[in-house]
Design an enzyme around this catalytic site. Structure first.
Site, PDB file in Angstrom:
ATOM      1  N   SER A   1      23.094 -11.678 -17.973  1.00  0.00           N
ATOM      2  CA  SER A   1      22.447 -12.537 -16.982  1.00  0.00           C
ATOM      3  C   SER A   1      21.177 -13.117 -17.608  1.00  0.00           C
ATOM      4  CB  SER A   1      22.143 -11.753 -15.702  1.00  0.00           C
ATOM      5  OG  SER A   1      21.618 -12.608 -14.699  1.00  0.00           O
ATOM      6  N   THR A   2      20.009 -12.805 -17.072  1.00  0.00           N
ATOM      7  CA  THR A   2      18.766 -13.364 -17.607  1.00  0.00           C
ATOM      8  C   THR A   2      18.592 -12.991 -19.073  1.00  0.00           C
ATOM      9  OG1 THR A   2      17.787 -13.092 -15.421  1.00  0.00           O
ATOM     10  CG2 THR A   2      16.279 -13.505 -17.251  1.00  0.00           C
TER      11      THR A   2
ATOM     12  N   HIS B   1      25.876 -14.978 -15.788  1.00  0.00           N
ATOM     13  CA  HIS B   1      25.416 -15.564 -14.531  1.00  0.00           C
ATOM     14  C   HIS B   1      24.842 -16.951 -14.824  1.00  0.00           C
ATOM     15  CE1 HIS B   1      24.764 -11.274 -12.720  1.00  0.00           C
ATOM     16  NE2 HIS B   1      26.033 -11.592 -12.865  1.00  0.00           N
TER      17      HIS B   1
ATOM     18  N   MET C   1      18.904  -9.234 -15.008  1.00  0.00           N
ATOM     19  CA  MET C   1      18.346  -8.609 -13.815  1.00  0.00           C
ATOM     20  C   MET C   1      19.454  -7.933 -13.015  1.00  0.00           C
ATOM     21  SD  MET C   1      15.609 -11.301 -12.244  1.00  0.00           S
ATOM     22  CE  MET C   1      14.281 -11.990 -13.220  1.00  0.00           C
TER      23      MET C   1
ATOM     24  N   ASP D   1      24.611  -5.764 -11.855  1.00  0.00           N
ATOM     25  CA  ASP D   1      25.987  -6.243 -11.925  1.00  0.00           C
ATOM     26  C   ASP D   1      26.653  -5.685 -13.184  1.00  0.00           C
ATOM     27  OD1 ASP D   1      28.281  -7.657 -11.266  1.00  0.00           O
ATOM     28  OD2 ASP D   1      27.648  -9.443 -12.380  1.00  0.00           O
TER      29      ASP D   1
END
Length: 362
Positions: free
Chosen positions: A186-187, A213, A305, A308
């Site tokens: 993600s991030t 993401h 973050m 998930d």
């Protein structure tokens, strides 16, 4: 802890709009405003904000140039705003390579169609980045010192109720043990994925599923960029794609990617269902792999973050799969990998450079 934010945009209307959204969170304070990149660089030095929201297209100095200079002189977590066009996607990916930590579409209603949900997401992203600011600055200092890569050993096993400590789980896997590699991020993920995939040779003997993401307007451009610079083929996944060795399939933003049932392994790209908070969602992809491919899988969880991937990793582990996590020191945000490590699911915890080498060695 109050998160101080510098809002950077050449439009006074947009600056005011962002400030109004952020002001609804009591733990966020607007530290100042800048109307172009040069002013952003100067005010970052003066105000030392915890987070910067940055536009890409601005006069005097654009957001990408400003990000590069800020990361060099005064490293600060930056959230980019970008228009959802092909050119905007390319600029956003350039900004992430320049050091920005995260991004959102400038038109917030493009995130999921619900403006209020999008506003909450903006506040959550800013709070999350602000909470990482001190560690981020330290990390940038470490990276700038060019320290060598290293491997972090797996966490100490949790003692059993009878006091006995189980043997460490770490085991090296080879291509003969596997039929698939699945990577979630993600991030900070776009840069991490690029770093890893660049090291994988064209002769890599396994298909790779990528869950990053990212909005749907960005995943196609991201896949095309990776395909241009990597030795393996990288493509945005399409419904019905048949898995092939040496091909990485990037889950399209706004949808879910699953592995089909049956002997002939193909990809299912579908709409999200109620309760699936991320689009794409690593838990959905991992869960379908666990159900349809037994334990012949290596799952890798990178920077990001939230948590998930944890629920899906639990299912994969129960099916006999191996799970690797990125270590804290090399993560932009130590959230998703931390969830894996804290749940004692990691068979190995690696620095990003070492992770690339381990995958390459397959």
């Amino acid at each position: 802890m109050t998160i101080r934010v510098l809002v950077v945009d050449d439009s006074s209307f947009i600056r005011k709009r962002i400030a109004e959204i952020l002001d609804q969170e009591q733990d966020i304070e607007i530290a100042g405003y800048a109307a172009n990149g040069a002013e952003a660089v100067r005010k970052t030095q003066e105000l030392r904000p915890d987070v910067i929201t940055m536009d890409v297209e601005m006069p005097v100095m654009d957001g990408i140039s400003a990000t590069k200079q800020i990361m060099r002189d005064c490293p600060t977590p930056i959230l980019m705003f970008s228009v959802s066009t092909q050119a905007g996607a390319k600029a956003t990916l350039d900004a992430l390579e320049a050091g920005a930590m995260d991004f959102l579409p400038k038109q917030l209603n493009e995130i999921n169609g619900d403006v209020e949900v999008a506003k909450r997401l903006l506040r959550v992203r800013v709070l999350g980045l602000g909470g990482q600011s001190a560690r981020f600055r330290q990390q940038r200092r470490v990276l700038s010192a060019a320290t060598p890569s290293f491997r972090t050993p797996p966490p100490a096993p949790t003692p059993a109720p009878n006091g006995a400590v189980p043997a460490p789980r770490f085991r090296r896997v080879g291509a003969r043990d596997l039929r698939l590699v699945a990577i979630a991020s993600s991030t900070g993920g776009p840069v991490a994925l690029q770093k890893i995939l660049l090291e994988i040779p064209a002769t890599f003997p396994l298909p790779i599923l990528l869950v990053q993401h990212m909005p749907g307007s960005f995943t196609k451009s991201f896949a095309e960029r990776l395909n241009q610079i990597c030795k393996i083929r990288v493509k945005e996944a399409e419904h019905g794609d048949e898995l092939r060795a040496g091909v990485a399939y990037l889950a399209p933003g706004g949808f879910q990617m699953e592995l089909s049932e049956g002997a002939r392994k193909t990809l299912v790209v579908r709409e999200s269902r109620a309760g699936e908070n991320y689009r794409p969602c690593a838990d959905v992809t991992f869960g379908s792999i666990a159900k349809n491919l037994s334990g012949k899988v290596l799952a890798v969880v990178l920077t990001g973050m939230g948590s998930d991937g944890k629920l899906g990793a639990e299912k994969l582990k129960a099916a006999g799969a191996s799970v690797w996590a990125q270590n804290e020191e090399s993560c932009i945000v130590y959230g998703m990998p931390k969830a894996i490590v804290d749940a004692n699911l990691a068979d190995g915890v690696f620095d990003l450079n070492e992770m690339a080498n381990e995958l390459k060695s397959l």
